[in-house]
Design a protein around this motif. Structure first.
Motif, PDB file in Angstrom:
ATOM      1  N   ILE A 216       3.992  15.299   9.239  1.00 13.43           N
ATOM      2  CA  ILE A 216       3.327  15.523   8.058  1.00 13.43           C
ATOM      3  C   ILE A 216       1.657  15.482   8.693  1.00 13.43           C
ATOM      4  N   LYS A 217       1.544  14.329   9.343  1.00 15.08           N
ATOM      5  CA  LYS A 217       0.271  13.828   9.502  1.00 15.08           C
ATOM      6  C   LYS A 217      -0.023  14.695  10.728  1.00 15.08           C
ATOM      7  N   VAL A 218       0.307  15.025  11.900  1.00 14.06           N
ATOM      8  CA  VAL A 218       0.312  15.522  12.988  1.00 14.06           C
ATOM      9  C   VAL A 218       0.146  17.109  12.511  1.00 14.06           C
ATOM     10  N   PRO A 234      -5.632  16.629   5.840  1.00 12.84           N
ATOM     11  CA  PRO A 234      -4.858  15.171   6.586  1.00 12.84           C
ATOM     12  C   PRO A 234      -4.950  13.979   5.824  1.00 12.84           C
ATOM     13  N   VAL A 235      -3.900  13.122   5.722  1.00 14.86           N
ATOM     14  CA  VAL A 235      -4.292  12.053   4.978  1.00 14.86           C
ATOM     15  C   VAL A 235      -3.732  10.941   5.844  1.00 14.86           C
ATOM     16  N   ASP A 236      -4.403   9.664   6.315  1.00 14.80           N
ATOM     17  CA  ASP A 236      -4.183   8.688   6.934  1.00 14.80           C
ATOM     18  C   ASP A 236      -4.490   7.626   6.032  1.00 14.80           C
ATOM     19  N   VAL A 237      -4.365   6.194   6.648  1.00 13.08           N
ATOM     20  CA  VAL A 237      -4.717   5.067   5.842  1.00 13.08           C
ATOM     21  C   VAL A 237      -5.987   4.866   5.033  1.00 13.08           C
ATOM     22  N   TRP A 238      -6.981   5.563   5.867  1.00 14.89           N
ATOM     23  CA  TRP A 238      -8.159   5.545   5.169  1.00 14.89           C
ATOM     24  C   TRP A 238      -8.469   6.579   4.018  1.00 14.89           C
ATOM     25  N   ILE A 239      -7.496   7.612   4.208  1.00 16.16           N
ATOM     26  CA  ILE A 239      -7.869   8.731   2.972  1.00 16.16           C
ATOM     27  C   ILE A 239      -6.976   8.282   2.103  1.00 16.16           C
ATOM     28  N   GLU A 240      -5.891   7.659   2.270  1.00 15.49           N
ATOM     29  CA  GLU A 240      -4.976   7.054   1.031  1.00 15.49           C
ATOM     30  C   GLU A 240      -6.015   6.136   0.233  1.00 15.49           C
ATOM     31  N   ARG A 241      -6.685   5.276   0.844  1.00 17.53           N
ATOM     32  CA  ARG A 241      -7.721   4.384   0.121  1.00 17.53           C
ATOM     33  C   ARG A 241      -8.540   5.123  -0.669  1.00 17.53           C
ATOM     34  N   GLN A 244      -7.443   6.788  -4.026  1.00 18.36           N
ATOM     35  CA  GLN A 244      -7.413   5.805  -4.930  1.00 18.36           C
ATOM     36  C   GLN A 244      -8.457   6.350  -6.221  1.00 18.36           C
ATOM     37  N   TYR A 245      -9.566   6.697  -5.700  1.00 15.77           N
ATOM     38  CA  TYR A 245     -10.708   7.194  -6.513  1.00 15.77           C
ATOM     39  C   TYR A 245     -10.633   8.513  -7.392  1.00 15.77           C
ATOM     40  N   TYR A 246      -9.410   9.309  -6.897  1.00 14.57           N
ATOM     41  CA  TYR A 246      -9.075  10.486  -7.410  1.00 14.57           C
ATOM     42  C   TYR A 246      -7.658  10.435  -7.934  1.00 14.57           C
ATOM     43  N   PRO A 247      -7.436   9.786  -8.958  1.00 18.59           N
ATOM     44  CA  PRO A 247      -6.351   9.566  -9.579  1.00 18.59           C
ATOM     45  C   PRO A 247      -5.543  10.977 -10.203  1.00 18.59           C
ATOM     46  N   ALA A 261     -14.347  18.241   3.195  1.00 23.77           N
ATOM     47  CA  ALA A 261     -14.445  17.131   2.261  1.00 23.77           C
ATOM     48  C   ALA A 261     -13.759  15.927   2.752  1.00 23.77           C
ATOM     49  N   GLN A 262     -12.453  15.926   3.487  1.00 22.00           N
ATOM     50  CA  GLN A 262     -11.625  15.004   4.184  1.00 22.00           C
ATOM     51  C   GLN A 262     -12.563  14.363   4.974  1.00 22.00           C
TER      52      GLN A 262
END
Length: 274
Positions: A216-218, A234-241, A244-247, A261-262
């Motif tokens: 999915i990431k690739v 795309p979502v990686d570890v930084w975007i996952e963090r 958290q600010y967008y519940p 925006a990403q």
């Protein structure tokens, strides 16, 4: 944007919302190097370019001509899109607004789909210096020299005849089998990149996920940076963090430019959420 010819240089003035350093060194492309003279040197679409941003924002393009600027580089750097308006829109979200201000001028390069897909297969479980080293060896081994040791990205047909051991010899590791099958699939036509680029985002993503070694990431990175699906996120570890600010999910003002925006959220997260 004003375009001037100054000897062998092409000078772009009044370029809105464009930070060359952030765009070429933010992890979306892996083949640009900055020299001590401030010029970035690299290649795309089998064309060589030297490009530098001057104080005040003007851009100097060297090693090219007006025909290639119009046919390759204008599109590659997405000069026809109003990034300033996009940034104003996504900045309606108070969380991302400071990041947009701090990192203003990040663009999404319009890369060749084949190069982007192969590059992000290489990027799996990898760091940027090593990704760049593998891709440089790949290009030097099977691309065509364009100028001064700069090589084109190898075609799928050039790589389709290689073995897994060939890819392992440049440091691809376990990704070798994926690169081998990817090149063979694109070369044979069983993977139709041009067709994928004309699909809806969801259909294109589903098609890429059928490819062995594409998760999915690739897939999301290839779709955003190679197929120009700017709504892709795309979502990686930084975007996952950051998420958290967008519940309640991403704000409406990000649509249809969630991919842009990403990039701002990614930079913000890397520098603030360690």
């Amino acid at each position: 944007m004003l375009i001037e010819q100054n000897g062998t240089d092409i000078v772009l003035k009044d370029v809105k919302c464009f930070n060359l350093d952030l765009t070429l060194d933010c992890g979306e492309a892996f083949r640009w190097k900055k020299g001590e003279d401030g010029f970035w040197r690299g290649a795309a679409y089998s064309k060589y370019l030297e490009i530098k941003q001057l104080p005040g924002g003007s851009l100097v393009l060297r090693g090219t001509d007006m025909q290639d600027f119009e046919n390759v580089w204008y599109n590659y750097f997405d000069f026809g899109r109003d990034y300033a308006a996009i940034c104003r829109e996504i900045s309606k979200d108070e969380i991302i607004a400071p990041s947009v201000k701090q990192y203003y001028g990040i663009r999404i390069l319009r890369q060749q789909p084949w190069e982007a897909l192969a590059s992000f297969v290489i990027s799996q479980q990898n760091n940027i210096p090593r990704i760049k080293a593998i891709i440089e060896k790949l290009c030097a081994g099977w691309g065509n020299e364009i100028k001064n040791g700069v090589y084109s990205f190898p075609t799928a047909s050039a790589l389709a005849v290689l073995s897994e051991d060939d890819f392992k010899s440049i440091g691809a590791g376990y990704r070798a089998k994926y690169l081998c099958r990817l090149a063979q699939g694109v070369n044979s036509g069983s993977i139709e990149l041009e067709k994928i680029g004309k699909m809806s985002l969801e259909d294109a993503k589903a098609e890429l996920l059928k490819i062995n070694g594409v998760g999915i990431k690739v897939a999301n990175c290839a779709l955003l940076f190679g197929f120009n699906f700017l709504e892709c996120f795309p979502v990686d570890v930084w975007i996952e963090r950051a998420l958290q600010y967008y519940p309640n999910g991403l704000p409406e003002c990000f649509q249809p430019y969630q991919g842009i925006a990403q990039q701002y959220l990614y930079h913000w997260a890397r520098n603030n959420l360690k």
